[in-house]
Design a protein around this motif. Structure first.
Motif, PDB file in Angstrom:
ATOM      1  N   ALA A 105       0.819  -1.220   0.000  1.00 17.01           N
ATOM      2  CA  ALA A 105       0.000   0.000   0.000  1.00 17.01           C
ATOM      3  C   ALA A 105       0.851   1.268   0.000  1.00 17.01           C
ATOM      4  CB  ALA A 105      -0.962  -0.015   1.187  1.00 17.01           C
ATOM      5  N   LYS A 172      -3.673   2.311  -4.109  1.00 13.87           N
ATOM      6  CA  LYS A 172      -2.562   1.577  -3.482  1.00 13.87           C
ATOM      7  C   LYS A 172      -3.014   0.225  -2.920  1.00 13.87           C
ATOM      8  CE  LYS A 172      -3.074   4.078   0.917  1.00 13.87           C
ATOM      9  NZ  LYS A 172      -2.406   4.997   1.863  1.00 13.87           N
ATOM     10  N   TRP A 173      -4.235   0.159  -2.395  1.00 13.76           N
ATOM     11  CA  TRP A 173      -4.711  -1.109  -1.856  1.00 13.76           C
ATOM     12  C   TRP A 173      -5.151  -2.064  -2.962  1.00 13.76           C
ATOM     13  CZ3 TRP A 173      -3.500  -2.917   2.641  1.00 13.76           C
ATOM     14  CH2 TRP A 173      -3.216  -2.036   3.690  1.00 13.76           C
ATOM     15  N   TYR A 176      -1.969  -3.507  -4.261  1.00 13.40           N
ATOM     16  CA  TYR A 176      -1.433  -4.493  -3.314  1.00 13.40           C
ATOM     17  C   TYR A 176      -2.219  -5.794  -3.384  1.00 13.40           C
ATOM     18  CZ  TYR A 176      -0.039  -6.661   1.106  1.00 13.40           C
ATOM     19  OH  TYR A 176       0.419  -7.544   2.059  1.00 13.40           O
TER      20      TYR A 176
END
Length: 321
Positions: A105, A172-173, A176
């Protein structure tokens, strides 16, 4: 059923184990555990200086551990290849490869080869590393293992083949989760291909640590420069997370326990699979999709330039037998 602990792990004297990201967090804890059991641990670290400091810390706690610190930057495929070449030159046998290192993240960035960093480090770097070392694993007598560290977040992941590097949009998540789903898809597809080739003594498994307190959670907020998020993550760790030592147990279990089979997924068996002692679990439905895994494999070979010669591996395995 008794709860598995490090005391249940077999003696590893004479065994060689590679751990990526060995200088911190789960990799550091697992390195110490493997060393306690007598293994030679090759510590693959992005920074050799940090690796040596970590090795010295382990030596202060464990009597005469056999540790070999080597530089390996998973964000640079040339570094990955150089590391693998060094391992192959130094070691005639390799018993376990733990694909553990990762980033989580973080703000969008790119690797040395132009890949989105989370996908590039967490998946492609380990795909390339495994490809470079798999023949050494297969050539080693007895059972050998590839263990790939994922995350429960993989259950939220999707593989966006149209935009793997998230150039069009970046969360970002989401990035990821994609990388962690890729880890499980890779682990299972590797096992399928080993099985299809008739390679019986090398198995591939995936694992996850649950919610373990490591430095990994802090890196995203630090790179964003967000003090509030850093404090919030620290509070969550203090309230809900298990220790990094407990978080490393699933990886050590997957690497050593006789009960583990190829294609297994190991994680902590406690509350919401976030904490507790390791057990075999089921990953997300998407992770078992062979068509998605095959497509990811083909793309990964194209992007990294690393191909797996399973026919040659099968011949090597038959010679050993």
């Amino acid at each position: 059923m008794s709860k598995w602990t490090l005391a249940d792990a077999p003696d590893l004297s004479g065994k060689t184990v590679v751990v990526t990201g060995a200088n911190s967090g789960l990799g550091y804890e697992a390195t110490g555990m493997f060393a306690v059991k007598g293994a030679t641990v090759v510590m693959a670290c992005r920074s050799a200086d940090r690796g040596h400091r970590a090795a010295n810390d382990i030596r202060a706690e464990i009597t005469d551990p056999d540790l070999d610190v080597r530089e390996c930057d998973l964000a640079d495929l040339a570094s990955v290849e150089a590391f693998a070449d060094g391992v192959r030159e130094e070691y005639d046998e390799l018993h376990v490869l733990c694909n553990n290192a990762g980033v989580m993240a973080i703000p969008r960035s790119e690797t040395a080869d132009g890949f989105e960093t989370q996908f590039g480090v967490n998946h492609l770097g380990h795909f390339a590393l495994t490809g470079h070392l798999l023949d050494r694993l297969v050539e080693t007598a007895g059972e050998t293992r590839v263990v790939t560290q994922s995350s429960g977040v993989h259950e939220r992941g999707e593989i966006d083949f149209a935009d793997l590097d998230h150039e069009d949009s970046y969360g970002k998540w989401e990035a990821y989760a994609q990388s962690k789903l890729a880890n499980v898809l890779f682990a299972y597809e590797l096992q399928r291909r080993l099985d299809a080739a008739g390679v019986d003594d090398t198995l591939s498994a995936a694992c996850h640590p649950g919610y373990a307190a490591t430095g990994l959670q802090a890196r995203g907020p630090e790179q964003e420069g967000s003090t509030i998020k850093s404090y919030a993550m620290a509070a969550l760790n203090a309230t809900f997370a298990q220790s990094a030592e407990m978080g490393a147990l699933p990886m050590v279990y997957a690497a050593t326990a006789p009960a583990v089979e190829g294609g297994d997924y190991v994680g902590p068996g406690g509350l919401f699979d976030m904490r507790g002692h390791p057990e075999t679990q089921r990953s997300s439905d998407a992770s078992y999709d062979p068509e998605r895994a095959e497509r990811l494999w083909t793309v990964s070979e194209d992007l990294t330039g690393v191909t797996y010669d399973f026919e040659a591996l099968a011949m090597a395995d038959n010679v050993i037998e």
